[in-house]
Design a protein around this motif. Structure first.
Motif: not given
Length: 274
Positions: A17-30
């Protein structure tokens, strides 16, 4: 939960990583196309990350995508893991533990779900206001490590009230209809029977699917805030006189992709502004 394994995966990802992630995304089917919108992406296949399972479901790319989206540094799971794939719930929720160790405090979780409530229809987006765990399984069963969370975590606010209101405000701004309801988790992989669907409705469920709840339980155990969005991909069994198929799920999510992308991106922009 093996803290050593969590730390090993966290270190592996952090080094890229080059930046600190602030937000997590969990992406479902499609719904994984949202990750394609991320600028300057760093992509890491699940198979490369120590301790990560591999996603085996059609419509799931099976990789982390980290970069900038609407002013926020995000970490997106382009595809998730499911109980029905044969993974234990500790494996299913392992990436959520890693998100926490990476410093992520907020998670946007998405899925494709079948409509139980007749006021929902394929193509609708539904804000998850609460959930029902109908599997009899729980990712927190077993010894509890106090470093990760309390033994008996409160689930009365599993889905953040302020983030739910933010979602409503975003829908109003975009002049789109956002439905709301209770999501029910069944293990799958078989779809529900018509009798099971009637039962779910009587229990107070509005939509049903095969994911999301274990990740939300672990995210809350870890002290992260959660907002959940279901894409209603089909009517559940017995509501219409037609068989169910995963192809229908993918086709529906493809059809509403632009609306889904616009909505989630505007949510992220609104979170960033706060």
């Amino acid at each position: 939960m093996n803290i050593e394994a969590i730390n090993k995966a966290t270190q592996f990802i952090s080094e890229k990583l080059t930046e600190q992630p602030k937000l997590g995304l969990i992406l479902g089917s499609g719904l994984g196309k949202l990750a394609d919108e991320i600028a300057n992406p760093i992509k890491i296949k699940y198979a490369e990350i120590p301790g990560f399972p591999e996603s085996t479901v059609e419509g799931h790319e099976g990789q982390l995508v980290i970069g900038e989206l609407k002013g926020a540094t995000v970490l997106a799971m382009q595809g998730r893991f499911h109980f029905y794939e044969g993974y234990g719930l500790e494996q299913v929720t392992f990436p959520v533990r890693v998100m926490k160790e990476l410093g992520i405090e907020t998670v946007v979780v998405t899925n494709a779900a079948g409509a139980v409530n007749h006021s929902l229809e394929p193509g609708d987006l539904m804000l998850i206001t609460d959930h029902i765990n109908q599997t009899g399984a729980n990712p927190l069963i077993g010894p509890n490590n106090q470093e990760l969370g309390v033994r008996f975590p409160d689930m009365s606010t599993a889905y953040s009230a302020p983030l739910q209101q933010l979602a409503r405000d975003v829908a109003k701004k975009l002049t789109m209809t956002l439905k709301e309801g209770v999501y029910v988790w069944n293990s799958g992989p078989s779809y529900e029977t018509p009798a099971e669907v009637r039962m779910i409705g009587q229990l107070g469920g509005d939509a049903v699917g095969m994911s999301t709840v274990p990740e939300v339980i672990v995210a809350r155990h870890a002290g992260m805030e959660v907002v959940g969005i279901s894409c209603i991909s089909n009517m559940a069994a017995g509501i219409l006189d037609q068989p169910l198929s995963h192809n229908e799920v993918i086709e529906t999510t493809e059809r509403v992709r632009e609306q889904f992308l616009s909505f989630v991106k505007e949510m992220i922009a609104s979170m960033t502004d706060k």
